[in-house]
Design an enzyme around this catalytic site. Structure first.
Site, PDB file in Angstrom:
ATOM      1  N   GLU B  50       0.814  -1.224   0.000  1.00  0.00           N
ATOM      2  CA  GLU B  50       0.000   0.000   0.000  1.00  0.00           C
ATOM      3  C   GLU B  50       0.847   1.274   0.000  1.00  0.00           C
ATOM      4  OE1 GLU B  50      -0.579  -2.658   1.878  1.00  0.00           O
ATOM      5  OE2 GLU B  50      -2.701  -3.199   1.714  1.00  0.00           O
ATOM      6  N   PHE B 112     -11.597  -7.832  13.400  1.00  0.00           N
ATOM      7  CA  PHE B 112     -10.480  -8.245  12.548  1.00  0.00           C
ATOM      8  C   PHE B 112     -10.157  -7.129  11.546  1.00  0.00           C
ATOM      9  CE2 PHE B 112      -9.073 -10.338   8.542  1.00  0.00           C
ATOM     10  CZ  PHE B 112      -7.817 -10.727   8.994  1.00  0.00           C
ATOM     11  N   GLN B 113      -8.888  -6.795  11.444  1.00  0.00           N
ATOM     12  CA  GLN B 113      -8.416  -5.734  10.547  1.00  0.00           C
ATOM     13  C   GLN B 113      -9.099  -4.401  10.813  1.00  0.00           C
ATOM     14  OE1 GLN B 113      -8.285  -7.257   6.431  1.00  0.00           O
ATOM     15  NE2 GLN B 113      -6.214  -7.989   6.872  1.00  0.00           N
ATOM     16  N   LYS B 162     -17.635  -1.351   5.515  1.00  0.00           N
ATOM     17  CA  LYS B 162     -18.028  -2.333   4.508  1.00  0.00           C
ATOM     18  C   LYS B 162     -19.535  -2.328   4.242  1.00  0.00           C
ATOM     19  CE  LYS B 162     -17.294  -7.055   3.018  1.00  0.00           C
ATOM     20  NZ  LYS B 162     -16.623  -8.339   3.250  1.00  0.00           N
ATOM     21  N   MET B 477      23.990   9.739   2.844  1.00  0.00           N
ATOM     22  CA  MET B 477      23.808  10.991   3.595  1.00  0.00           C
ATOM     23  C   MET B 477      24.054  10.760   5.078  1.00  0.00           C
ATOM     24  SD  MET B 477      23.390  14.138   3.100  1.00  0.00           S
ATOM     25  CE  MET B 477      22.445  14.717   1.688  1.00  0.00           C
TER      26      MET B 477
END
Lengths: 164, 567
Positions: B50, B112-113, B162, B477
């Protein structure tokens, strides 16, 4: 200096946490915060008191608050004439001769006794912060059972008003 | 017409003119993916992580000016997107991120999630929404695009449970959007512009300091016209590069920590500073107390909160950079006030003396590949016309210094957040927008590993990005700071077990080239650029001891720069 900032914002879930989050993320100080819906249920009015030494930070606070998408208007009340009030409820131990004395003290501070039991009074006092502090100072420390205070509410004097 | 939430979303994206959605499916967004499957107006790009989706959408937005759109699932889908959202937020990039959420009745039950996506993203978005009623979905989406793209742009998250994607509501595409609490200013204050013009024309040692706001505000042409009409020197922030032609004589190069000597010295010496769409970042300003000590400062910016945030300015002008510059230009044409030509001639003479130091020269080598030489060769072979996306580190600074951009929106980099892993997906986002243009990704052996999985996405969609990895075996760097400021204790900055990047590229189905001799740099680049249909991964083995100069250390003034000592 102490600043009282009044704002109107959309009365939506999460609006308050945007304000609180802004203060914690940018390290600004909040002394007190009061929020409730107005006569228009879609609008909340929030009053916050901040103490910042640097006036540049106060300017940033008002700018950053204005930048929040949910915020409709922001006004630093301390820039003009204004009235402010806070409310305090104190539960004190009140027995014997002390009952009469506490009643008198409450009257001096234009307080009201809201609830009475055989051994306690619950007194309501409203006013500016210093007055509430003074009332606390006037009480015998051991007699104080519980204190609950609101933050300051403020409104500008005169005909001008903060409206949507 | 009654549609499900998922149908509304797909229809809305089409009606809004969205070309690409960068995303990754998961449980909470399955109704949405099912609708995406049944249409072909909006193209969904399947990423491999993602974070890659957000950077791709971000690169697309930076190159086109249109909002990037991301779709991810709840929980880990949303948290993986946070780095990309924060990256876009810091650089004010318009982006709409749609996150799936567990069903409304499960919110708050540690389902969940489930994560509080609105809460987690709140500090790094311009605004966010949780849609609890399908009837609000259309309006909320319209508001999200409006907020993301107007005023000072930024990312907006829309969290959709959802069940909301399955329930039905009427759908009509809203042509307008009204928000009483959000009305960004565009026109600058006329009186302030007049005051500014007087100060600008009266300047003896003027300096223009322009930033990313000029690019975001599509006002490169206006900036160029104003600056050329005034004949004043101009410098740019990292984010503003390309807004003014990089090879023009009036351009002094980038300013700040790795800016040019002439740009920084001119900042220190100027008597009037004209800041345009820039936000006085610490990497630009250095020590605030030593910043432009002799200057009266004018600041043009669309965001009032950017004004006097870091440095107190004398004439603030809140407004769209484009609108304000147009007004300034009109006023410039009618004013009778003359510039101080004698003073200006002296100022330019001084600047030319600073410029004569040639602060960007370096000792080229016929053996070891110098990273600067790779950028110079790329500039030469692409005629300065490529889109260049960069990761974060030394290579990013070399690209900013040695690839003078001619046009805005060609330089794509994470300036504010400094997100390693940004370069490859961002370059891919640019390539989606402009499939026939040369898109180069400048990266290093550290950064490239952070989103390397997107090589698979590049293969799937046939994106011919040219990856120039300046491989010095170090986090360059970090190593440079350790060399300068931490007693050469190279703590954890050495990349001991690097993969064989040629084989790695090949394993993803791409072309890999390893270049370890200075003499082979141009040839390899030519070959890569000639492969129009292939992603080519060029692994340049560069001089590991090379540092970025000049350097203004953190907390120093513009007149206290470290310059490269050439033998």
């Amino acid at each position: 200096m102490r600043h009282i900032i009044a704002m109107l914002m959309e009365n939506e879930p999460g609006s308050l946490s945007r304000v609180a989050g802004l203060f914690s993320a940018r390290g600004y100080n909040i002394h007190s915060l009061c929020v409730a819906p107005t006569e228009d249920p879609t609008v909340s009015r929030l009053t916050l008191v901040t103490r910042e030494k640097d006036e540049g930070i106060v300017e940033q606070i008002t700018k950053q608050l204005n930048k929040l998408v949910d915020v409709i208007k922001v006004l630093d009340l301390t820039e003009g004439e204004h009235v402010e009030r806070a409310i305090m409820l104190v539960k004190v131990r009140a027995t014997g001769a002390r009952r009469e004395e506490l009643k008198r003290l409450s009257d001096i501070f234009r307080g009201r006794i809201l609830d009475v039991s055989s051994s306690t009074y619950t007194i309501e006092v409203t006013g500016v912060g210093e007055k509430l502090d003074a009332f606390i100072d006037a009480l015998e420390p051991k007699s104080i059972l519980e204190v609950v205070r609101s933050g300051a509410l403020g409104i500008g004097r005169g005909t001008k008003s903060l409206r949507v | 017409m009654e549609l499900t939430g998922a149908q509304i979303l797909c229809r809305f994206l089409k009606d809004e003119g969205v070309e690409y959605v960068f995303g990754y499916p998961g449980g909470s967004v399955l109704f949405i993916y099912d609708e995406l499957y049944k249409q072909d107006a909006v193209k969904h790009i399947l990423v491999r992580h993602e974070q890659g989706a957000t950077h791709m959408a971000d690169g697309y937005a930076r190159a086109t000016g249109k909002p990037g759109v991301v779709l991810v699932t709840s929980g880990p889908g949303a948290t993986n997107a946070v780095t990309g959202i924060a990256t876009a937020y810091m650089d004010s990039i318009p982006m709409v991120v749609i996150t799936g959420q567990v069903p409304t009745q499960a919110i708050g039950s540690d389902a969940f999630q489930e994560v509080d996506s609105v809460g987690i993203t709140r500090p790094c978005v311009k605004h966010n929404f949780l849609v609890k009623d399908v009837k609000d979905l259309t309006q909320t989406l319209k508001k999200a695009f409006h907020v993301a793209t107007s005023g000072r742009p930024g990312p907006v998250v829309v969290d959709i449970p959802k069940d909301v994607t399955a329930l039905k509501a009427d759908y009509v595409y809203p042509t307008a959007v009204e928000m009483r609490s959000y009305n960004p200013v565009t026109r600058g204050h006329g009186g302030q512009i007049k005051k500014a013009l007087k100060l600008i024309l009266g300047a003896k040692r003027p300096m223009v300091y322009s930033g990313g706001g000029v690019v975001l505000g599509e006002s490169s042409a206006e900036l160029t016209e104003v600056v050329q009409q005034l004949g004043y020197p101009i410098t740019s922030t990292l984010m503003g590069l390309g807004a003014y032609p990089g090879a023009d004589r009036q351009f002094l190069g980038m300013l700040g920590m790795h800016g040019t000597y002439e740009a920084n010295m001119a900042m220190h010496g100027c008597d009037v500073l004209i800041a345009i769409g820039a936000r006085f970042d610490d990497r630009v300003v250095g020590d605030v107390k030593k910043f432009c000590p002799k200057a009266k400062i004018i600041h043009i910016d669309i965001d009032p909160a950017s004004i006097s945030k870091v440095v107190k300015v004398h004439i603030p002008i809140v407004g769209g950079v484009k609108e304000v510059l147009e007004e300034l230009l009109a006023a410039l044409k009618t004013t009778e006030q003359q510039r101080d030509e004698d003073a200006l001639a002296g100022w330019w003479q001084q600047i030319e003396e600073w410029r004569a130091k040639k602060c960007l020269s370096y000792a080229n080598s016929s053996e070891l590949i110098k990273p600067q030489a790779v950028l110079e060769a790329l500039y030469k072979l692409t005629d300065g016309d490529a889109y260049v996306a960069s990761d974060v580190g030394q290579h990013q600074m070399f690209a900013a210094q040695y690839y003078p951009f001619k046009e805005p929106r060609r330089w794509i980099n994470s300036g504010g957040l400094g997100t390693m892993g940004f370069g490859l997906p961002a370059a891919m986002g640019v390539q989606f927008a402009y499939p026939d243009e040369t898109v180069a990704c400048i990266t290093g052996d550290g950064s490239i590993m952070m989103c390397i999985q997107e090589l698979a996405t590049a293969k799937q969609y046939g994106l011919p990005v040219k990856i120039l990895s300046l491989n010095n075996g170090y986090l360059g760097m970090v190593r440079q700071w350790q060399e300068f400021f931490y007693d050469k204790n190279y703590s954890q900055s050495y990349m001991e077990t690097l993969p064989d990047f040629v084989k790695l590229a090949e394993s993803f189905g791409h072309v890999g080239l390893r270049i370890d001799k200075a003499a082979d740099v141009e040839g390899a680049l030519k070959e890569a650029l000639s492969r129009k249909d292939d992603l080519v991964f060029m692994d340049f083995i560069t001089d590991p001891s090379e540092n970025v100069y000049p350097m203004m250390e953190a907390g120093k003034g513009h007149n206290e720069m470290l310059l490269r000592e050439l033998a």
